[in-house]
Design a protein around this motif. Structure first.
Motif, PDB file in Angstrom:
ATOM      1  N   ALA A 116     -59.727 -46.913 104.029  1.00 15.33           N
ATOM      2  CA  ALA A 116     -59.470 -45.536 103.594  1.00 15.33           C
ATOM      3  C   ALA A 116     -58.132 -45.434 102.853  1.00 15.33           C
ATOM      4  N   ILE A 117     -57.081 -46.053 103.425  1.00 16.35           N
ATOM      5  CA  ILE A 117     -55.763 -46.014 102.768  1.00 16.35           C
ATOM      6  C   ILE A 117     -55.467 -47.331 102.051  1.00 16.35           C
ATOM      7  N   ASP A 118     -56.123 -48.405 102.459  1.00 18.90           N
ATOM      8  CA  ASP A 118     -55.867 -49.739 101.881  1.00 18.90           C
ATOM      9  C   ASP A 118     -57.170 -50.399 101.488  1.00 18.90           C
ATOM     10  N   ASP A 119     -57.675 -50.216 100.303  1.00 17.72           N
ATOM     11  CA  ASP A 119     -57.028 -49.513  99.223  1.00 17.72           C
ATOM     12  C   ASP A 119     -58.070 -48.670  98.477  1.00 17.72           C
ATOM     13  N   LYS A 120     -59.145 -48.287  99.230  1.00 18.42           N
ATOM     14  CA  LYS A 120     -60.263 -47.607  98.558  1.00 18.42           C
ATOM     15  C   LYS A 120     -59.921 -46.175  98.162  1.00 18.42           C
ATOM     16  N   GLY A 121     -59.292 -45.441  99.088  1.00 20.26           N
ATOM     17  CA  GLY A 121     -58.894 -44.067  98.766  1.00 20.26           C
ATOM     18  C   GLY A 121     -57.963 -44.033  97.557  1.00 20.26           C
ATOM     19  N   PRO A 122     -56.871 -44.805  97.586  1.00 28.51           N
ATOM     20  CA  PRO A 122     -55.945 -44.826  96.455  1.00 28.51           C
ATOM     21  C   PRO A 122     -56.582 -45.307  95.140  1.00 28.51           C
ATOM     22  N   THR A 123     -57.477 -46.286  95.216  1.00 28.24           N
ATOM     23  CA  THR A 123     -58.152 -46.770  94.001  1.00 28.24           C
ATOM     24  C   THR A 123     -59.026 -45.660  93.418  1.00 28.24           C
ATOM     25  N   MET A 124     -59.709 -44.932  94.317  1.00 29.39           N
ATOM     26  CA  MET A 124     -60.545 -43.822  93.858  1.00 29.39           C
ATOM     27  C   MET A 124     -59.671 -42.710  93.263  1.00 29.39           C
ATOM     28  N   ALA A 125     -58.520 -42.474  93.867  1.00 34.99           N
ATOM     29  CA  ALA A 125     -57.594 -41.461  93.339  1.00 34.99           C
ATOM     30  C   ALA A 125     -57.186 -41.826  91.911  1.00 34.99           C
ATOM     31  N   ALA A 126     -56.889 -43.098  91.677  1.00 34.00           N
ATOM     32  CA  ALA A 126     -56.503 -43.544  90.333  1.00 34.00           C
ATOM     33  C   ALA A 126     -57.670 -43.372  89.356  1.00 34.00           C
ATOM     34  N   PHE A 127     -58.884 -43.678  89.826  1.00 38.18           N
ATOM     35  CA  PHE A 127     -60.055 -43.503  88.961  1.00 38.18           C
ATOM     36  C   PHE A 127     -60.223 -42.037  88.567  1.00 38.18           C
ATOM     37  N   TYR A 128     -60.090 -41.150  89.539  1.00 39.35           N
ATOM     38  CA  TYR A 128     -60.219 -39.722  89.223  1.00 39.35           C
ATOM     39  C   TYR A 128     -59.084 -39.238  88.319  1.00 39.35           C
ATOM     40  N   GLY A 129     -57.922 -39.874  88.452  1.00 44.63           N
ATOM     41  CA  GLY A 129     -56.835 -39.559  87.524  1.00 44.63           C
ATOM     42  C   GLY A 129     -57.258 -39.833  86.089  1.00 44.63           C
ATOM     43  N   MET A 130     -57.869 -40.995  85.858  1.00 45.56           N
ATOM     44  CA  MET A 130     -58.363 -41.344  84.521  1.00 45.56           C
ATOM     45  C   MET A 130     -59.474 -40.403  84.072  1.00 45.56           C
TER      46      MET A 130
END
Ligand SMILES: [Zn+2]
Length: 464
Positions: A116-130
């Motif tokens: 969830a925090i390492d590292d799927k949530g953050p990776t998904m957050a970056a994807f949604y940023g793009m």
């Protein structure tokens, strides 16, 4: 242009949560037995990688799968490349969970699950940023790649392979550690000190063993010793344990005395947080004044490492303001009839002259018949505070959170070090508990949304 990044994230909240949960539900643990060319790390990891690349395709990005080792999702155009580096593999779930580790259950505003925090949530957050940048139709003068690694938790074969065949970004960040920004990472080296004169004498020390990993403080040590006055020795050992407030045992079997000592485990990046069972036991055994190689072996450990995790006695101590002190963890100690080795995990500051230090060490131990066997070595990683990457990330962080974007350093290695000019940027906010690799890992939903808004603006500012 005035964009409310937080509103843009809020509009996409349901989809972001659903995609994050679906990614967590894929058990993407390394399969050591994997032998498929298309899925070198196993089916679970491959499925998670494909899941991300499918999301990219469905949103109209260019994507590429690099032989199942890694992949990327790209947008923008231009000469320069901005890299964002996350990973979709996870460590095994372990025991003691109060939810299904791959259930992605939402409880009290948190998504629970391994990764969830390492590292799927953050990776998904970056994807949604793009995705936000793309959907708003914002013009970019550079290319942006979300690079998705598939072997971060194990051997980094993902980024090794990726950068053999793909372009190194001009600059970038890895959403795989802490906010605000980690821009300095110590050099990390595993080495064994090998005692060469072993096997020449009949040793009263039959065996000594402590620790199995370079980067952990050993929590258990055992030794078998032939002594003249066993009762006296056992009595002294009890007293030693009392004085040091440690647990252990000594038993006499009619021939030898067997010792155990329980220390306290800790990560090798700060040995002083633990109690090194091996060093404490060696320190006691030196009081027996054993003859020959055994005595020298124990005396060496005690002299150079007892209550000294900074290499002072070895003359290796060094400290800088960017990364703090050099540290030495004695992660493994082994003595048997034909071999004696001490395994060290050395972490050194970014401005330290490693080669000079190593030379000094080799010279000073050579006369004692000890040689250095270098196992692994990763040089330090540092991005100057004046670098435009850091300036940009600091501005974005402060604008959105209202907090100062302090630059942090770490004795551990983050994923950012695989980029030439890369820093770790989130996604764990200051004051949040560190749950990576632990049971009941979760990502706070508000934090996930905050991180997404930060990544969206950061990517835009870096690539506009
Ligand atoms: Zn990670």
């Amino acid at each position: 242009m005035n964009i409310s990044w937080k509103n843009e994230v809020e509009k996409r909240k349901d989809a972001l949560l659903k995609d994050t949960c679906n990614l967590i539900m894929i058990k993407s643990v390394l399969d050591d037995q994997a032998n498929s060319v298309a899925a070198p790390f196993g089916e679970g990891i491959n499925q998670a990688l494909e899941f991300m690349l499918d999301l990219g395709n469905n949103s109209g990005f260019e994507t590429k799968n690099i032989e199942g080792y890694a992949g990327h999702i790209q947008c923008g155009s231009g000469e320069e490349l901005i890299g964002v580096l996350g990973h979709i593999d996870v460590v095994p779930e372990g025991d003691g969970w109060s939810t299904d580790p791959y259930g992605a259950e939402i409880l009290e505003g948190k998504i629970y699950g391994r990764g969830a925090i390492d590292d799927k949530g953050p990776t998904m957050a970056a994807f949604y940023g793009m995705k936000i940048i793309k959907e708003l139709g914002l013009p970019l003068s550079k290319r942006v790649r979300l690079i998705i690694g598939a072997d971060e938790e194990s051997q980094w074969r993902c980024v090794d392979r990726y950068f053999q065949v793909e372009e190194m970004p001009t600059m970038g960040f890895a959403p795989d550690a802490d906010f605000p920004i980690i821009n300095a990472e110590k050099g990390i080296c595993d080495m064994e000190l090998v005692f060469q004169n072993i096997g020449n004498d009949i040793s009263p020390l039959k065996a000594f063993q402590a620790g199995r990993r370079f980067n952990m403080v050993p929590d258990l040590a055992t030794a078998t010793v032939k002594v003249d006055q066993p009762e006296e020795v056992i009595k002294n050992y009890k007293q030693y344990l009392d004085e040091t407030k440690l647990h252990g045992e000594a038993t006499y079997n009619g021939d030898d005395v067997s010792f155990t000592l329980e220390g306290l485990s800790a990560h090798g990046m700060e040995p002083d947080k633990g109690k090194n069972a091996g060093i404490f036991l060696a320190n006691f055994l030196t009081t027996l004044n054993l003859k020959g190689n055994a005595g020298e072996f124990l005396a060496f450990i005690t002299k150079y490492f007892y209550k000294d995790s900074r290499g002072r006695t070895l003359g290796l101590n060094y400290e800088d303001k960017q990364t703090g002190p050099l540290t030495i963890n004695v992660g493994k100690i082994n003595f048997s009839s034909d071999s004696a080795r001490v395994g060290l995990n050395l972490r050194y500051p970014v401005t330290y002259d490693f080669d000079k230090g190593l030379n000094h060490l080799e010279e000073m131990i050579r006369e004692k018949g000890i040689v250095v066997d270098l196992k692994t070595h990763a040089r330090p990683h540092y991005v100057n505070a004046e670098h435009p990457l850091i300036q940009t990330l600091q501005e974005v962080y402060t604008r959105q959170t209202g907090e100062t974007a302090t630059l942090l350093s770490t004795g551990g290695g983050t994923y950012a070090r695989s980029l030439n000019a890369g820093v770790a940027f989130g996604a764990l906010f200051p004051g949040r508990p560190e749950l990576a690799h632990q049971k009941d890992e979760y990502i706070d939903i508000e934090d996930l949304l905050k991180a997404t808004a930060l990544y969206a603006e950061a990517i835009y500012e870096l690539a506009k």
